[in-house]
Scaffold this motif. Structure first.
Motif, PDB file in Angstrom:
ATOM      1  N   THR A 294       0.871  -1.171   0.000  1.00 53.20           N
ATOM      2  CA  THR A 294       0.000   0.000   0.000  1.00 53.20           C
ATOM      3  C   THR A 294       0.907   1.220   0.000  1.00 53.20           C
ATOM      4  O   THR A 294       1.688   1.417   0.925  1.00 53.20           O
ATOM      5  CB  THR A 294      -0.893   0.015   1.249  1.00 53.20           C
ATOM      6  OG1 THR A 294      -1.709  -1.157   1.242  1.00 53.20           O
ATOM      7  CG2 THR A 294      -1.780   1.242   1.263  1.00 53.20           C
ATOM      8  N   VAL A 295       0.833   2.032  -1.054  1.00 54.27           N
ATOM      9  CA  VAL A 295       1.730   3.178  -1.204  1.00 54.27           C
ATOM     10  C   VAL A 295       0.965   4.457  -0.887  1.00 54.27           C
ATOM     11  O   VAL A 295      -0.113   4.692  -1.433  1.00 54.27           O
ATOM     12  CB  VAL A 295       2.314   3.254  -2.633  1.00 54.27           C
ATOM     13  CG1 VAL A 295       3.295   4.412  -2.745  1.00 54.27           C
ATOM     14  CG2 VAL A 295       2.985   1.937  -3.008  1.00 54.27           C
ATOM     15  N   ARG A 296       1.531   5.271  -0.015  1.00 53.41           N
ATOM     16  CA  ARG A 296       0.932   6.558   0.334  1.00 53.41           C
ATOM     17  C   ARG A 296       2.007   7.645   0.287  1.00 53.41           C
ATOM     18  O   ARG A 296       3.145   7.434   0.694  1.00 53.41           O
ATOM     19  CB  ARG A 296       0.319   6.520   1.745  1.00 53.41           C
ATOM     20  CG  ARG A 296      -0.873   5.579   1.880  1.00 53.41           C
ATOM     21  CD  ARG A 296      -2.075   6.106   1.124  1.00 53.41           C
ATOM     22  NE  ARG A 296      -3.243   5.244   1.296  1.00 53.41           N
ATOM     23  CZ  ARG A 296      -3.575   4.276   0.459  1.00 53.41           C
ATOM     24  NH1 ARG A 296      -2.811   4.061  -0.617  1.00 53.41           N
ATOM     25  NH2 ARG A 296      -4.644   3.544   0.668  1.00 53.41           N
ATOM     26  N   ARG A 297       1.618   8.819  -0.209  1.00 57.19           N
ATOM     27  CA  ARG A 297       2.525   9.963  -0.292  1.00 57.19           C
ATOM     28  C   ARG A 297       2.302  10.866   0.917  1.00 57.19           C
ATOM     29  O   ARG A 297       1.151  11.199   1.251  1.00 57.19           O
ATOM     30  CB  ARG A 297       2.268  10.749  -1.582  1.00 57.19           C
ATOM     31  CG  ARG A 297       2.968  12.114  -1.661  1.00 57.19           C
ATOM     32  CD  ARG A 297       4.485  11.974  -1.787  1.00 57.19           C
ATOM     33  NE  ARG A 297       5.161  13.256  -1.722  1.00 57.19           N
ATOM     34  CZ  ARG A 297       5.416  14.036  -2.787  1.00 57.19           C
ATOM     35  NH1 ARG A 297       5.014  13.657  -3.981  1.00 57.19           N
ATOM     36  NH2 ARG A 297       6.048  15.165  -2.642  1.00 57.19           N
ATOM     37  N   LEU A 298       3.396  11.266   1.568  1.00 55.27           N
ATOM     38  CA  LEU A 298       3.316  12.248   2.646  1.00 55.27           C
ATOM     39  C   LEU A 298       3.548  13.621   2.036  1.00 55.27           C
ATOM     40  O   LEU A 298       4.652  13.926   1.578  1.00 55.27           O
ATOM     41  CB  LEU A 298       4.377  11.951   3.723  1.00 55.27           C
ATOM     42  CG  LEU A 298       4.227  10.623   4.466  1.00 55.27           C
ATOM     43  CD1 LEU A 298       5.403  10.418   5.424  1.00 55.27           C
ATOM     44  CD2 LEU A 298       2.909  10.575   5.234  1.00 55.27           C
ATOM     45  N   ASP A 299       2.530  14.444   2.002  1.00 53.98           N
ATOM     46  CA  ASP A 299       2.600  15.735   1.332  1.00 53.98           C
ATOM     47  C   ASP A 299       2.869  16.871   2.310  1.00 53.98           C
ATOM     48  O   ASP A 299       1.962  17.345   2.982  1.00 53.98           O
ATOM     49  CB  ASP A 299       1.286  16.029   0.593  1.00 53.98           C
ATOM     50  CG  ASP A 299       1.091  15.120  -0.596  1.00 53.98           C
ATOM     51  OD1 ASP A 299       2.074  14.891  -1.315  1.00 53.98           O
ATOM     52  OD2 ASP A 299      -0.028  14.632  -0.791  1.00 53.98           O
ATOM     53  N   GLY A 300       4.109  17.279   2.413  1.00 52.44           N
ATOM     54  CA  GLY A 300       4.472  18.495   3.157  1.00 52.44           C
ATOM     55  C   GLY A 300       3.851  18.610   4.539  1.00 52.44           C
ATOM     56  O   GLY A 300       3.309  17.675   5.093  1.00 52.44           O
ATOM     57  N   GLY A 301       3.958  19.796   5.111  1.00 50.28           N
ATOM     58  CA  GLY A 301       3.343  20.065   6.405  1.00 50.28           C
ATOM     59  C   GLY A 301       3.941  19.225   7.518  1.00 50.28           C
ATOM     60  O   GLY A 301       5.149  19.067   7.614  1.00 50.28           O
ATOM     61  N   ASP A 302       3.089  18.669   8.341  1.00 51.47           N
ATOM     62  CA  ASP A 302       3.515  17.907   9.511  1.00 51.47           C
ATOM     63  C   ASP A 302       3.776  16.456   9.115  1.00 51.47           C
ATOM     64  O   ASP A 302       2.948  15.573   9.356  1.00 51.47           O
ATOM     65  CB  ASP A 302       2.435  17.994  10.592  1.00 51.47           C
ATOM     66  CG  ASP A 302       2.791  17.204  11.842  1.00 51.47           C
ATOM     67  OD1 ASP A 302       3.998  16.980  12.062  1.00 51.47           O
ATOM     68  OD2 ASP A 302       1.872  16.802  12.570  1.00 51.47           O
ATOM     69  N   GLU A 303       4.955  16.184   8.486  1.00 58.25           N
ATOM     70  CA  GLU A 303       5.242  14.826   8.027  1.00 58.25           C
ATOM     71  C   GLU A 303       5.238  13.796   9.152  1.00 58.25           C
ATOM     72  O   GLU A 303       4.622  12.737   9.010  1.00 58.25           O
ATOM     73  CB  GLU A 303       6.584  14.770   7.277  1.00 58.25           C
ATOM     74  CG  GLU A 303       6.512  15.192   5.829  1.00 58.25           C
ATOM     75  CD  GLU A 303       6.885  16.646   5.652  1.00 58.25           C
ATOM     76  OE1 GLU A 303       7.006  17.343   6.676  1.00 58.25           O
ATOM     77  OE2 GLU A 303       7.042  17.071   4.497  1.00 58.25           O
ATOM     78  N   ALA A 306       1.597  13.210  10.127  1.00 57.63           N
ATOM     79  CA  ALA A 306       0.860  12.542   9.055  1.00 57.63           C
ATOM     80  C   ALA A 306       1.304  11.093   8.928  1.00 57.63           C
ATOM     81  O   ALA A 306       0.483  10.192   8.683  1.00 57.63           O
ATOM     82  CB  ALA A 306       1.076  13.278   7.735  1.00 57.63           C
ATOM     83  N   ALA A 307       2.604  10.857   9.083  1.00 61.42           N
ATOM     84  CA  ALA A 307       3.120   9.489   9.009  1.00 61.42           C
ATOM     85  C   ALA A 307       2.532   8.630  10.120  1.00 61.42           C
ATOM     86  O   ALA A 307       2.105   7.493   9.884  1.00 61.42           O
ATOM     87  CB  ALA A 307       4.642   9.492   9.083  1.00 61.42           C
ATOM     88  N   MET A 308       2.477   9.168  11.343  1.00 62.13           N
ATOM     89  CA  MET A 308       1.961   8.381  12.458  1.00 62.13           C
ATOM     90  C   MET A 308       0.475   8.090  12.303  1.00 62.13           C
ATOM     91  O   MET A 308      -0.002   7.033  12.725  1.00 62.13           O
ATOM     92  CB  MET A 308       2.210   9.090  13.790  1.00 62.13           C
ATOM     93  CG  MET A 308       3.609   8.896  14.355  1.00 62.13           C
ATOM     94  SD  MET A 308       4.170   7.160  14.421  1.00 62.13           S
ATOM     95  CE  MET A 308       2.852   6.367  15.357  1.00 62.13           C
ATOM     96  N   ASP A 309      -0.275   9.001  11.678  1.00 60.41           N
ATOM     97  CA  ASP A 309      -1.696   8.744  11.443  1.00 60.41           C
ATOM     98  C   ASP A 309      -1.876   7.473  10.612  1.00 60.41           C
ATOM     99  O   ASP A 309      -2.822   6.699  10.824  1.00 60.41           O
ATOM    100  CB  ASP A 309      -2.344   9.923  10.718  1.00 60.41           C
ATOM    101  CG  ASP A 309      -2.543  11.129  11.629  1.00 60.41           C
ATOM    102  OD1 ASP A 309      -2.478  10.951  12.861  1.00 60.41           O
ATOM    103  OD2 ASP A 309      -2.747  12.234  11.097  1.00 60.41           O
ATOM    104  N   LEU A 310      -0.969   7.260   9.656  1.00 62.00           N
ATOM    105  CA  LEU A 310      -1.035   6.060   8.824  1.00 62.00           C
ATOM    106  C   LEU A 310      -0.430   4.859   9.534  1.00 62.00           C
ATOM    107  O   LEU A 310      -0.955   3.743   9.461  1.00 62.00           O
ATOM    108  CB  LEU A 310      -0.298   6.312   7.500  1.00 62.00           C
ATOM    109  CG  LEU A 310      -0.931   7.351   6.573  1.00 62.00           C
ATOM    110  CD1 LEU A 310       0.029   7.725   5.455  1.00 62.00           C
ATOM    111  CD2 LEU A 310      -2.229   6.810   5.987  1.00 62.00           C
ATOM    112  N   ILE A 311       0.679   5.074  10.229  1.00 61.45           N
ATOM    113  CA  ILE A 311       1.380   3.970  10.898  1.00 61.45           C
ATOM    114  C   ILE A 311       0.528   3.378  12.014  1.00 61.45           C
ATOM    115  O   ILE A 311       0.613   2.180  12.308  1.00 61.45           O
ATOM    116  CB  ILE A 311       2.746   4.457  11.430  1.00 61.45           C
ATOM    117  CG1 ILE A 311       3.662   4.806  10.249  1.00 61.45           C
ATOM    118  CG2 ILE A 311       3.411   3.412  12.319  1.00 61.45           C
ATOM    119  CD1 ILE A 311       4.913   5.565  10.650  1.00 61.45           C
TER     120      ILE A 311
END
Length: 429
Positions: A294-303, A306-311
Motif C-alpha cells: 500500500t503506497v501513500r505519499r506524505l505531502d508536506g506540512g507535519d510529516e 501525518a506518518a503516524m496517522d497512517l502507521i
C-alpha cells in the motif's frame, strides 16, 4: 486460485473475474473464470456462453477443456458456469482439479457475507476485493476484507470499478493496496479502455506476485527481510518490532532492496518525495520480485504527524517502509525523536518491522544521529566497482546490530542482472 469478492451486488465482480481471466489469456497464459454463485449465476450471461455445462461436471479425470466453454473473445480462456442452487459442490476439490490442469483460475464469489461466500473464499489462495466509489459499496468491501482475514485468506488488494479516482474511504485502507481502476464503460469486456485496464491489472498481479521462496532455516520467531542472503546471515530475519536504517548514496540501487522487502508480507510504503503513482511504476519496473504494498505519499506540512496517522493503522506482522526519511529528519528534533519513539512502540505492538531509507547526503539530514541511535540496526549499502572496472557489485555492511551485539560480515547483493555496467548506477528508479 484468486477469489474475486465484494459484499455488495452490482460492484462489478463478475466482469472483473472475466476481464482478468481474459487479460491473462491475452498475455499467453491459459485462464478460467469460474462462477461460484449458485443463487445468481452470471458468468455465462456476462461472458456470452451457454448455461451448461457447469462446475458440477468437473470430476477427477475430467479434462477442464471439456467442461469450460471457450470465451468468444479470447480462445485460451474458459468460462465455467455455477451449478444449480440445489447442487452440493466441494469447491476445495474442484479448485484442486483446476490447479492440476495448470490454468490460472479466477473465482466469481457470491455477494453478501453468508455461508455461500465462505466456502469458495476459504478455498482460494487469495482474494481481490472489488468496489465502486459509493459509500455502501466501500463499506461492503470492508466487510469482505474482514471476512477474508477471519478465514486467513490473503487480501491481495482492491480493484476500483467505475472509478475516476481513489475514494477517500479506500485511501484509509493502509493494508489493502489499490491494484488498479477500471473506467465506466457500457461494454467493459470489449471496450478498449477497460481492456487496457484489465491488461494492466494482470501485469501487476503477474509482476508483483509473492515469490516461491525456499524457507530459511533458523531458530526463533523472526521475520524474513525478503533478501535471502541477508536473512541467512541474520539467522532467519529480524525480530518482530525491529526498526532499521538503510543508509545509501542517492545514486545507488538501494531502492531495489526496499522493493524486494515488499514481497514477503503486507507492506505500508510511505513516500516523502515521489508520488504514489511514481513509486508504483518503479515497483513495476524493479529488477527483482516485489509484493503489492500500500503506497501513500506524505505531502508536506507535519510529516511526522501525518506518518503516524497512517502507521497507527499498521496491521499485525507487516513491513513499514519510509522512503526517504530525510524529510522527517529535517524538522524539529524533539518532534522527530517523539516520532521515532512512537514508531518503535507501534512496531513492537504489531510485531512488525520498519525500514527507514536514509539518503546519505552531507548536510541534508539534520537529525541523522537521532535516527541511527534509535534504530535497532543500520544497513549501509554501497556500490563497488570490480577490478575490471566495467561492472558494479552492491555490498551491504551492518555496522550496528543490537540483537546479540554480534558482528556480521559484509554481504554481496544481486538485483536482477548482476553484471550491470558502472554507468547505469545513477538510474535507481
Amino acid at each position: 486460485m484468486i477469489a474475486i469478492a465484494g459484499a455488495k451486488g452490482g460492484c462489478g465482480k463478475t466482469v472483473t473475474t472475466i476481464g482478468l481471466a481474459e487479460a491473462f489469456g491475452r498475455r499467453g497464459t491459459a485462464a478460467i473464470a469460474v462462477d461460484a454463485d449458485r443463487q445468481l449465476p452470471n458468468v455465462h450471461v456476462a461472458g456470452g456462453v451457454d448455461r451448461e455445462p457447469t462446475l458440477e461436471a468437473l470430476e477427477p479425470g475430467t479434462n477442464v477443456d471439456s467442461v469450460a466453454q471457450s470465451s468468444p473473445r479470447v480462445s485460451n480462456v474458459g468460462l465455467l458456469s455455477a451449478p444449480e442452487p440445489s447442487t452440493e459442490v466441494d469447491f476445495g476439490t474442484a479448485f484442486e482439479l483446476l490447479e492440476a490442469d495448470g490454468v490460472r483460475t479466477f473465482v466469481d464469489c457470491p455477494s453478501g457475507a453468508g455461508p455461500d461466500v465462505v466456502e469458495p473464499l476459504s478455498a482460494a489462495d487469495g482474494v481481490i476485493v472489488v468496489t465502486t466509489d459509493g459509500e455502501r459499496s466501500c463499506s461492503a468491501a470492508e466487510t469482505t476484507i474482514e471476512m477474508a482475514r477471519r478465514l486467513e485468506v490473503p487480501v491481495l488488494g482492491t480493484v476500483l470499478n467505475r472509478c475516476d479516482s481513489v475514494p477517500e474511504a479506500v485511501e484509509s485502507w493502509t493494508d489493502v493496496p489499490v491494484l488498479g481502476r477500471v473506467p465506466d464503460e457500457s461494454s467493459p469486456l470489449t471496450n478498449e479502455a477497460t481492456r487496457v485496464a484489465y491488461d494492466e491489472l494482470a501485469q501487476t498481479l503477474e509482476r508483483r506476485a509473492s515469490p516461491d521462496r525456499t524457507p530459511v532455516e533458523y531458530d526463533g520467531d523472526l521475520l524474513p527481510t525478503g533478501i535471502d542472503e541477508l536473512d541467512r546471515r541474520l539467522g532467519g530475519g529480524l525480530a518482530p518490532g525491529s526498526l532499521v536504517a538503510v543508509v545509501a548514496d542517492p545514486a545507488s540501487q538501494s531502492e531495489q532492496l526496499l522493493y524486494e522487502a515488499t514481497a514477503v508480507r503486507g507492506t505500508l510504503y510511505l513516500s516523502t518525495e515521489r508520488s504514489a503513482a511514481n513509486v508504483e511504476r518503479a515497483l513495476e519496473a524493479a529488477a527483482t520480485t516485489t509484493g503489492n504494498p500500500t503506497v501513500r505519499r506524505l505531502d508536506g506540512g507535519d510529516e511526522p504527524g501525518a506518518a503516524m496517522d497512517l502507521i497507527e493503522k499498521l496491521p499485525a506482522a507487516s513491513t513499514l517502509v519510509v522512503d526517504p526519511v530525510n524529510a522527517l529528519e529535517s524538522g524539529d528534533r524533539d518532534a522527530y525523536v517523539t516520532f521515532l519513539d512512537d514508531l518503535k512502540e507501534q512496531l513492537v505492538a504489531t510485531e512488525s518491522i520498519g525500514l527507514l531509507h536514509c539518503l546519505d547526503e552531507p548536510g541534508d539530514a539534520a537529525h541523522r544521529s537521532a535516527t541511527t541511535h534509535a534504530v535497532d540496526a543500520v544497513f549501509e549499502m554501497e556500490a563497488v566497482a570490480t577490478e575490471a572496472g566495467s561492472t558494479l557489485e552492491h555490498r551491504l555492511s551492518i555496522p550496528k546490530f543490537r540483537a546479540g551485539g554480534r558482528s556480521i560480515e559484509p554481504i554481496e547483493l544481486e538485483f536482477g542482472d548482476s553484471s550491470s555496467p558502472v554507468e547505469s548506477v545513477g538510474d535507481d528508479s
